[in-house]
Scaffold this active site. Structure first.
Site, mmCIF file in Angstrom:
data_model
loop_
_atom_site.group_PDB
_atom_site.id
_atom_site.type_symbol
_atom_site.label_atom_id
_atom_site.label_comp_id
_atom_site.label_asym_id
_atom_site.label_seq_id
_atom_site.Cartn_x
_atom_site.Cartn_y
_atom_site.Cartn_z
ATOM 1 N N GLN A 120 -18.537 26.648 -10.828
ATOM 2 C CA GLN A 120 -17.686 27.815 -11.083
ATOM 3 C C GLN A 120 -17.980 28.445 -12.437
ATOM 4 O O GLN A 120 -18.323 29.616 -12.517
ATOM 5 C CB GLN A 120 -16.211 27.441 -10.970
ATOM 6 C CG GLN A 120 -15.291 28.648 -10.898
ATOM 7 C CD GLN A 120 -13.947 28.315 -10.269
ATOM 8 O OE1 GLN A 120 -13.741 27.239 -9.731
ATOM 9 N NE2 GLN A 120 -13.026 29.253 -10.333
ATOM 10 N N ASP A 121 -17.851 27.680 -13.524
ATOM 11 C CA ASP A 121 -18.242 28.194 -14.837
ATOM 12 C C ASP A 121 -18.608 27.023 -15.737
ATOM 13 O O ASP A 121 -18.364 25.870 -15.390
ATOM 14 C CB ASP A 121 -17.167 29.099 -15.449
ATOM 15 C CG ASP A 121 -15.901 28.371 -15.868
ATOM 16 O OD1 ASP A 121 -15.661 27.240 -15.390
ATOM 17 O OD2 ASP A 121 -15.134 28.929 -16.666
ATOM 18 N N PRO A 122 -19.234 27.283 -16.890
ATOM 19 C CA PRO A 122 -19.694 26.185 -17.744
ATOM 20 C C PRO A 122 -18.537 25.363 -18.306
ATOM 21 O O PRO A 122 -17.393 25.817 -18.379
ATOM 22 C CB PRO A 122 -20.439 26.911 -18.878
ATOM 23 C CG PRO A 122 -20.782 28.259 -18.332
ATOM 24 C CD PRO A 122 -19.654 28.604 -17.401
#
Length: 217
Positions: A61-63
């Site tokens: 999804q995101d870092p």
């Protein structure tokens, strides 16, 4: 910015000025706050795994939003950093599925053709999903569309509701999708554990004549 083949294909999918918009966004957010991963690693997934060598996509999804964690590869952290909970569960499932892997850095997967892509490529420090909906989703959707257009099979591994929604972009019947709940502690026991994504991906790759991934490397 990206490996040249990726760049050439992605720019055919995006609006003409989109790369310029991304660069403006990056200039602004890195100048005004702490953002992960380091700017040099924002496009690392597309730099390490060339388009023509991509056999598997694992979509995050995101870092990670803590110091020194994010590397530009979904779910991966440097070996010197403790594994975050989702990565702990990924490695636990890998151990049950294939064998024990003692590294937190997943770069060797990327070097074998596993595209470790996050849907958002940057995150503000301490704010999960802090850049969601701002710039990245059209770009990373374009990556999926480019893979979907390939005439060689790709295994898409989609963990969790967010990633599974991207299945709508995978319309080419030549490809394969492996999906399950997310490896997060909130959902891992609802079907991620026991899903055997690594051996299933290798079985598909072997059947397609594409060679297996050494997940323990």
């Amino acid at each position: 910015m990206t490996h040249s083949a990726w760049h050439d294909e992605i720019k055919q999918v995006l609006p003409k000025d989109y790369y310029r918009r991304i660069n403006r966004f990056l200039d602004e957010v890195y100048a005004t706050g702490v953002v992960y991963p380091p700017r040099d690693n924002v496009f690392k997934a597309l730099q390490v795994t060339p388009l023509e060598e991509t056999r598997v996509l694992i979509l995050g999804q995101d870092p990670y939003h803590g110091p020194l964690q994010a590397q530009g590869l979904s779910f991966s952290v440097p070996d010197s950093i403790p594994a975050p909970p989702s990565l702990q569960n990924i490695l636990e499932e890998l151990a049950a599925d294939i064998g024990v892997r003692n590294h937190h850095d997943l770069s060797s997967w990327a070097e074998q053709g596993v595209l470790l892509l996050n849907a958002c490529l940057t995150v503000p420090e301490g704010r999960a999903n802090g850049h969601a909906g701002l710039i990245w989703e059209p770009f990373t959707d374009a990556v999926i569309k480019v893979l979907n257009a390939k005439d060689r099979p790709v295994v898409f591994i989609l963990w969790g509701a967010y990633a599974r929604r991207k299945k709508a972009l995978i319309t080419n019947p030549i490809h394969h999708v492996i999906e399950s709940p997310h490896p997060s502690p909130l959902s891992a026991y609802r079907g991620f554990f026991g899903s055997k994504p690594f051996s299933r991906a290798n079985a598909i790759l072997e059947k397609e004549g594409l060679g297996q991934i050494d997940w323990l490397r």
